[in-house]
Design a protein around this motif. Structure first.
Motif, mmCIF file in Angstrom:
data_model
loop_
_atom_site.group_PDB
_atom_site.id
_atom_site.type_symbol
_atom_site.label_atom_id
_atom_site.label_comp_id
_atom_site.label_asym_id
_atom_site.label_seq_id
_atom_site.Cartn_x
_atom_site.Cartn_y
_atom_site.Cartn_z
ATOM 1 N N GLU A 143 0.873 -1.134 -0.104
ATOM 2 C CA GLU A 143 0.125 -0.008 -0.054
ATOM 3 C C GLU A 143 0.996 1.256 -0.022
ATOM 4 O O GLU A 143 0.609 2.066 -0.729
ATOM 5 C CB GLU A 143 -1.001 0.119 1.172
ATOM 6 N N TYR A 144 1.928 1.228 0.816
ATOM 7 C CA TYR A 144 2.836 2.294 0.717
ATOM 8 C C TYR A 144 3.600 2.429 -0.665
ATOM 9 O O TYR A 144 3.321 3.791 -1.325
ATOM 10 C CB TYR A 144 4.112 2.145 1.732
ATOM 11 N N PHE A 145 3.911 1.610 -1.299
ATOM 12 C CA PHE A 145 4.325 1.635 -2.715
ATOM 13 C C PHE A 145 3.267 2.137 -3.697
ATOM 14 O O PHE A 145 3.580 2.834 -4.530
ATOM 15 C CB PHE A 145 5.059 0.312 -3.180
ATOM 16 N N CYS A 146 1.934 1.795 -3.272
ATOM 17 C CA CYS A 146 0.876 2.248 -4.419
ATOM 18 C C CYS A 146 0.950 3.903 -4.225
ATOM 19 O O CYS A 146 0.765 4.518 -5.023
ATOM 20 C CB CYS A 146 -0.374 1.778 -3.659
ATOM 21 N N GLY A 147 0.980 4.295 -3.073
ATOM 22 C CA GLY A 147 1.002 5.868 -2.679
ATOM 23 C C GLY A 147 2.383 6.335 -3.295
ATOM 24 O O GLY A 147 2.345 7.529 -4.087
ATOM 25 N N ILE A 148 3.543 5.922 -3.301
ATOM 26 C CA ILE A 148 4.805 6.206 -4.085
ATOM 27 C C ILE A 148 4.444 6.294 -5.500
ATOM 28 O O ILE A 148 4.771 7.277 -6.247
ATOM 29 C CB ILE A 148 5.699 5.452 -3.661
ATOM 30 N N ALA A 149 3.772 5.216 -6.206
ATOM 31 C CA ALA A 149 3.542 5.210 -7.545
ATOM 32 C C ALA A 149 2.619 6.516 -8.028
ATOM 33 O O ALA A 149 2.910 6.815 -9.083
ATOM 34 C CB ALA A 149 3.170 3.881 -7.994
ATOM 35 N N LYS A 150 1.769 6.611 -7.288
ATOM 36 C CA LYS A 150 0.879 7.760 -7.496
ATOM 37 C C LYS A 150 1.797 9.116 -7.372
ATOM 38 O O LYS A 150 1.352 9.832 -8.184
ATOM 39 C CB LYS A 150 -0.378 7.733 -6.540
ATOM 40 N N MET A 151 2.290 9.157 -6.553
ATOM 41 C CA MET A 151 2.971 10.625 -6.400
ATOM 42 C C MET A 151 4.201 10.484 -7.478
ATOM 43 O O MET A 151 4.423 11.827 -8.015
ATOM 44 C CB MET A 151 3.791 10.538 -5.106
ATOM 45 N N PHE A 152 4.691 9.709 -7.907
ATOM 46 C CA PHE A 152 5.767 9.457 -8.952
ATOM 47 C C PHE A 152 5.127 9.592 -10.535
ATOM 48 O O PHE A 152 5.788 9.359 -11.471
ATOM 49 C CB PHE A 152 6.752 8.305 -8.804
ATOM 50 N N GLY A 153 3.774 9.224 -10.477
ATOM 51 C CA GLY A 153 3.224 9.339 -11.790
ATOM 52 C C GLY A 153 3.023 7.850 -12.404
ATOM 53 O O GLY A 153 3.113 7.896 -13.746
ATOM 54 N N ILE A 154 3.515 6.944 -11.589
ATOM 55 C CA ILE A 154 3.257 5.502 -12.282
ATOM 56 C C ILE A 154 1.943 4.713 -12.027
ATOM 57 O O ILE A 154 1.292 4.766 -11.185
ATOM 58 C CB ILE A 154 4.361 4.505 -11.440
ATOM 59 N N PRO A 155 1.351 4.805 -13.395
ATOM 60 C CA PRO A 155 -0.203 4.422 -13.669
ATOM 61 C C PRO A 155 -0.462 3.058 -12.896
ATOM 62 O O PRO A 155 -1.774 2.697 -12.548
ATOM 63 C CB PRO A 155 -0.473 4.574 -14.746
ATOM 64 N N GLU A 156 0.567 2.114 -13.112
ATOM 65 C CA GLU A 156 -0.002 0.854 -12.786
ATOM 66 C C GLU A 156 0.895 0.178 -11.670
ATOM 67 O O GLU A 156 2.109 0.249 -11.618
ATOM 68 C CB GLU A 156 -0.113 -0.270 -13.900
#
Length: 187
Positions: A143-156
């Motif tokens: 879940e933490y990495f889902c947040g990081i991905a969203k912050m960094f613009g990684i869509p999937e």
């Protein structure tokens, strides 16, 4: 395609997580670059390091080695994170790594209307983990990495887990086989 493998498998080659990661990585096309966090001497940011990084950002010294990890992360087409599930998330060295890659104007930027906008090239992040027990509810590391991905613009984001590997009486090979089946569906 370039894949960056962030290896936070602290048990080295004996790691079941690493074994699953290697299986997944054998299915990806293109170049794979590995960052082995167990072999790196990454320090958590202290006040002096933050001041130094801020000064280099303000000066536009983007070629400074301090930004190497951030530039590498931002340039990858695909990110794979391999980490055990420790203490409801992941080993501390992985959080320290994220401090090093989370650089404004490399991994993200702020818009004129004060929104955070991700600028990482990767279109996907695959999170592979193993757990000694069973995770009740959500996996906070993922879940933490889902947040990081969203912050960094990684869509999937994609998730593979083998759980219950240290529970007495559990068929460990069956649990790993389930994770391998997840990997096969991703490949």
């Amino acid at each position: 395609m370039t894949t960056l493998f962030v290896n936070a498998c602290m048990r080295g080659e004996d790691s079941r997580t690493l074994s699953l990661c290697r299986e997944y990585l054998s299915t990806v096309d293109g170049e794979v670059t590995e960052i082995n966090l167990a072999e790196r001497d990454l320090k958590p940011f202290n006040a002096q390091m933050v001041a130094d990084r801020s000064a280099k950002q303000k000066a536009g010294a983007w070629d400074d080695p301090l930004f190497d990890l951030a530039r590498q992360f931002a340039a990858a087409d695909h990110i794979v994170v391999g980490t055990p599930y420790w203490d409801l998330s992941f080993p501390a060295t992985l959080k320290i790594y994220l401090e090093h890659v989370s650089v404004c104007d490399i991994a993200f930027r702020y818009t004129e209307d004060a929104r955070c906008e991700g600028i990482v090239k990767a279109r996907s992040l695959t999170y592979i983990t193993t757990c000694g027990g069973f995770v009740e509810g959500m996996n906070f590391g993922y879940e933490y990495f889902c947040g990081i991905a969203k912050m960094f613009g990684i869509p999937e984001t994609r998730f593979v887990a083998a759980e219950g590997l240290d529970v007495v009486g559990i068929d460990t090979e069956e649990q790993l086989a389930r994770a391998r089946a997840q990997i096969a569906k991703l490949g």
